[in-house]
Design an enzyme around this catalytic site. Structure first.
Site, mmCIF file in Angstrom:
data_model
loop_
_atom_site.group_PDB
_atom_site.id
_atom_site.type_symbol
_atom_site.label_atom_id
_atom_site.label_comp_id
_atom_site.label_asym_id
_atom_site.label_seq_id
_atom_site.Cartn_x
_atom_site.Cartn_y
_atom_site.Cartn_z
ATOM 1 N N GLU A 64 0.706 -1.028 0.132
ATOM 2 C CA GLU A 64 -0.077 -0.266 -0.138
ATOM 3 C C GLU A 64 0.870 1.204 0.104
ATOM 4 O O GLU A 64 0.420 2.270 -0.461
ATOM 5 C CB GLU A 64 -1.108 -0.061 1.150
ATOM 6 C CG GLU A 64 -2.297 -0.849 1.107
ATOM 7 C CD GLU A 64 -1.886 -2.310 1.336
ATOM 8 O OE1 GLU A 64 -0.915 -2.728 1.596
ATOM 9 O OE2 GLU A 64 -2.844 -3.178 1.225
ATOM 10 N N HIS A 110 -9.877 -4.968 11.235
ATOM 11 C CA HIS A 110 -10.526 -4.809 9.821
ATOM 12 C C HIS A 110 -11.937 -3.855 10.030
ATOM 13 O O HIS A 110 -12.733 -4.163 9.280
ATOM 14 C CB HIS A 110 -10.991 -6.259 9.252
ATOM 15 C CG HIS A 110 -9.634 -6.898 8.768
ATOM 16 N ND1 HIS A 110 -8.795 -7.476 9.290
ATOM 17 C CD2 HIS A 110 -9.174 -6.935 7.300
ATOM 18 C CE1 HIS A 110 -8.026 -7.966 8.666
ATOM 19 N NE2 HIS A 110 -8.252 -7.508 7.474
HETATM 20 C C1 LIG Z 1 -1.843 -4.194 4.412
HETATM 21 C C2 LIG Z 1 -2.945 -5.094 3.904
HETATM 22 N N1 LIG Z 1 -3.275 -5.031 2.704
HETATM 23 C C3 LIG Z 1 -4.260 -6.098 2.252
HETATM 24 C C4 LIG Z 1 -4.621 -6.777 3.159
HETATM 25 C C5 LIG Z 1 -5.989 -7.882 2.477
HETATM 26 N N2 LIG Z 1 -5.537 -9.143 2.275
HETATM 27 C C6 LIG Z 1 -5.643 -10.218 3.354
HETATM 28 S S1 LIG Z 1 -4.792 -11.523 2.928
HETATM 29 C C7 LIG Z 1 -4.232 -10.949 1.516
HETATM 30 C C8 LIG Z 1 -3.523 -11.697 0.482
HETATM 31 C C9 LIG Z 1 -2.060 -12.356 1.383
HETATM 32 O O1 LIG Z 1 -1.643 -13.294 0.600
HETATM 33 P P1 LIG Z 1 -0.014 -14.118 1.342
HETATM 34 O O2 LIG Z 1 0.656 -13.249 1.832
HETATM 35 O O3 LIG Z 1 0.477 -14.731 -0.023
HETATM 36 O O4 LIG Z 1 -0.745 -15.115 2.365
HETATM 37 P P2 LIG Z 1 -2.022 -16.146 2.196
HETATM 38 O O5 LIG Z 1 -3.226 -15.619 2.331
HETATM 39 O O6 LIG Z 1 -1.668 -16.761 0.755
HETATM 40 O O7 LIG Z 1 -1.543 -17.120 3.244
HETATM 41 C C10 LIG Z 1 -4.749 -9.594 1.308
HETATM 42 C C11 LIG Z 1 -4.263 -8.938 -0.076
HETATM 43 C C12 LIG Z 1 -4.407 -6.913 4.243
HETATM 44 N N3 LIG Z 1 -4.957 -7.773 5.201
HETATM 45 N N4 LIG Z 1 -3.316 -6.200 4.865
#
Ligand SMILES: Cc1ncc(C[n+]2csc(CCOP(=O)(O)OP(=O)(O)O)c2C)c(N)n1
Lengths: 341, 328
Positions: free
Chosen positions: B60, B129
């Site tokens: 972000e 959230h």
């Molecule tokens: C700073 C932030 N941006 C966006 C999100 C929304 N979000 C939650 S999980 C996720 C994807 C994360 O992917 P990854 O790091 O590969 O972990 P996984 O969920 O696959 O275990 C996103 C974009 C968030 N929680 N925090």
């Protein structure tokens, strides 16, 4: 060898507990007993259980919102987990945290964190503590491959690398960050290269085999415990479900999923146990016990009392405004000194 | 007039403005191939291609900064936060950079950028959230802060936001995306000016100011107050939180002599407190009762649904507050 089989059997039990727990959670979610976001760990069980086997009591663990697996692997009870998902007072976070915010300091679990990358430096802080007081506790910090793009990740690694903190960073690379494959978010394929820039040892392997996970992580944990600094480990894995319950996972093919399911970590351990001479009957018994335990935790969660309003207030410090109670905006509850409400 | 959903209204505004001006692009997590985490940008990638509908990694601060730099040098970015909770990671870009570019350059370098995404609690998404970010951003000179409650306002205000030459914080209601409402046809090209409140319901019994999800709570409460107490409330939706259209609110209070402010953000400060402060000074002689506020309770959002229900403003709390203000 016997002890090896005992350990494997124990690991199998834990992995299966996690799998069944998650399946029951999905069912309860569909029935409306669980709300909010629910991120399942199905497919990744070998990592949490392998890491738990490679560490010891007193170590610290930090995870993302995909946190049920590691909490249970560390020995948090199924009841505390399911009750949390049901928003009950007997939950591990007393119903305040929910799926994304499991906490159980008794097993070293310092949370389920919801903001991508936000917990990485926090985990490094726990490792800083070990160095500060001079004990041998090691910290393990988990995150997804998607998190390796955000500032919080880089700043956490930057300091951990600089100060040689006793921490192991585990990147669970399940190929997708929500709906985005890694090919669209990273110019690198090998994420350990990122850690190299912070002076850290890197390791990288597939995480379907709990024994492999345990051995490789153990090497890194030993390194940290000896004061030789942090390690960054990228473990390749796959989540069998969508990112969360609201994600139908249309971005990947059924074929891809079926291919990946051939490396189901639970089937792999089961097969190994059979090959090592454990009888099918014994495994069926163990599986029955796991089913019963998980059914019992659902029953417990169903019957447990709801989350308490008093905990909602008492767990927040400094809610009071320094004005007389009758002048507070309505809806602000003044917490009297010494009261637990 | 046709009826569309809030989600579609936001999408239409982006689509029309992107068609109108090639410098406008949309950037954020999952806005393209995934069609938006809340399906707000559905179809935009197919329509405009990867050059203008840009999926980012989870970064972000990075893509907010990219937006600021691109805006300062002549593009007109729409930066989507998957939810405003994640904007905290980019706080510095918004507050230190976007909001300050114009002022630091003595007005020579404007920063035409829109930051948008869903704001406020959804359902049981818990502590990290569920933020209502209104108070954080309304405190900053240099930022327009807009929070539309209806599909029509969402579309008309977003069009204005995209055409505006300085940074706009555009707060959508996370629980409002499915709300349906009348929206003028595309040909009308309706752009609603900032700083103009909307009187959603007329009455002389009590003024209620509300925006976002609580706006609908208030409409329900107003209906019940009419049925159960014969009290006609006037509901005012400020629509723009910075600047505030205090005139419209004050005018209403001069008619009703009572005022209740209902908001989802926490009680300490914020636009809720600002409205109370301004109304008590501008309409002191017309007020028959202390101004009441209904806010989220002063705690981080608990997960359990029984507690979340307590924390968020609800119809009963609004009715109680109005009854206190009206001495009922
Ligand atoms: C700073 C932030 N941006 C966006 C999100 C929304 N979000 C939650 S999980 C996720 C994807 C994360 O992917 P990854 O790091 O590969 O972990 P996984 O969920 O696959 O275990 C996103 C974009 C968030 N929680 N925090």
């Amino acid at each position: 060898m016997a002890s090896g089989i005992d350990e494997l059997r124990q690991q199998y039990r834990r992995m299966l507990e996690i799998r069944r727990f998650e399946e029951e959670a999905a069912r309860a979610y569909a029935m409306g007993k669980i709300g909010g976001f629910l991120h399942l760990y199905i497919g990744q069980e070998a990592i949490a259980v392998g890491v738990a086997s490679a560490t010891r009591e007193g170590d610290y663990f930090f995870q993302t919102y995909r946190d049920h697996g590691i909490a249970l692997a560390l020995g948090m009870t199924l009841e505390a987990g399911m009750a949390e998902l049901f928003g009950k007072d007997t939950g591990c976070s007393r119903g305040l945290g929910g799926s994304m915010h499991f906490f159980d300091p008794e097993v070293g679990f310092y949370g389920g964190w919801g903001i991508v990358g936000g917990h990485v430096a926090v985990a490094a802080g726990a490792a800083f503590r070990s160095k500060y007081v001079g004990d041998e506790r090691v910290t393990v910090c988990f995150f997804g491959e998607g998190a390796t793009n955000i500032g919080g990740f880089h700043e956490g690694l930057s300091l951990a690398g600089l100060w040689k903190l006793p921490i192991v960073f585990i990147c669970e690379n399940n190929q997708y960050a929500m709906g985005t494959p890694m090919s669209r978010t990273s110019p690198l394929e090998d994420l350990t290269l990122k850690a190299q820039g912070y002076g850290m040892v890197g390791d990288r392997f597939e995480g379907h085999d709990v024994s492999v996970v345990k051995d490789r992580v153990k090497t890194a944990v030993d390194r940290a415990r000896k004061g030789e600094g942090p390690t960054f480990i990228e473990i390749e894995t796959y989540r069998f479900r969508g990112h969360s319950m609201s994600d139908p996972a249309k971005y990947r093919s059924r074929n891809e999923l079926e291919e990946r399911k051939k490396k189901d970590p639970i089937a792999i351990v089961r097969q190994r146990l059979l090959e090592a001479g454990v009888k099918e009957q014994a495994l069926l018994e163990l599986e029955g016990e796991v089913d019963d335990a998980v059914a019992a935790c659902v029953k417990h969660a169903d019957e447990a009392p709801p989350a308490e309003e008093s905990v909602m207030w008492s767990s927040v410090h400094a809610p009071t405004m320094a004005v007389p109670a009758d002048r507070l905006p309505r809806g602000v509850v003044r917490v009297e000194e010494g009261s637990d409400a | 007039m046709r009826e569309i959903r809030y989600r579609e209204a936001v999408r239409e505004a982006m689509l029309e403005e992107m068609e109108r001006d090639e410098r406008v692009f949309l950037m954020g997590e999952e806005v393209g191939h995934y069609q938006g985490a809340y399906k707000v940008s559905e179809g935009l990638l197919a329509r405009f291609g990867e050059k203008r509908v840009i999926d980012t990694p989870i970064a972000e601060a990075g893509f907010a900064g990219i937006g600021v730099g691109a805006a300062m040098t002549g593009l007109r970015p729409i930066i989507e936060f998957m939810t405003w909770n994640f904007s905290f990671v980019a706080f510095d870009q918004i507050i230190s950079n976007a909001a300050k570019a114009s002022q630091m350059s003595g007005g020579r370098v404007p920063c035409p950028i829109v930051f948008r995404g869903p704001n406020g609690a959804a359902k049981q998404v818990a502590s990290q959230h569920s933020h209502s970010v209104d108070p954080f951003y309304t405190n900053i000179p240099g930022l327009w802060v807009v929070m539309p409650s209806t599909p029509r306002d969402a579309k008309g205000l977003l069009k204005t936001a995209i055409r505006e030459d300085n940074p706009v914080i555009f707060l959508e209601g996370e629980t409002l995306y499915n709300v349906k409402g009348e929206v003028p046809d595309v040909e009308a090209d309706e752009a609603i000016p900032f700083g103009k409140a909307r009187v959603a319901r007329e009455g002389d019994g009590c003024t209620i100011v509300a925006w976002g999800a609580p706006y609908y709570v208030v409409l329900d409460a107003a209906e019940r107050l009419r049925q159960e107490h014969g009290l006609e409330c006037e509901v005012v939706d400020p629509r723009t939180l910075r600047p505030l259209d205090i005139e419209t609110i004050v005018e209403s209070v001069k008619k009703t002599h009572r005022c209740v402010v209902v908001h989802e953000h926490w009680p300490y400060g914020g636009p809720g407190a600002e409205i109370v402060d301004q109304v008590q000074r501008e309409a002191f002689d017309w007020l028959d009762a202390p101004i009441e506020r209904v806010a989220a309770l002063d705690v981080p959002m608990p997960y359990a649904s029984n507690l979340e229900t307590l924390v968020l403003p609800n119809v009963d709390r609004v009715i109680e507050a109005v009854k206190r203000a009206a001495y009922l």
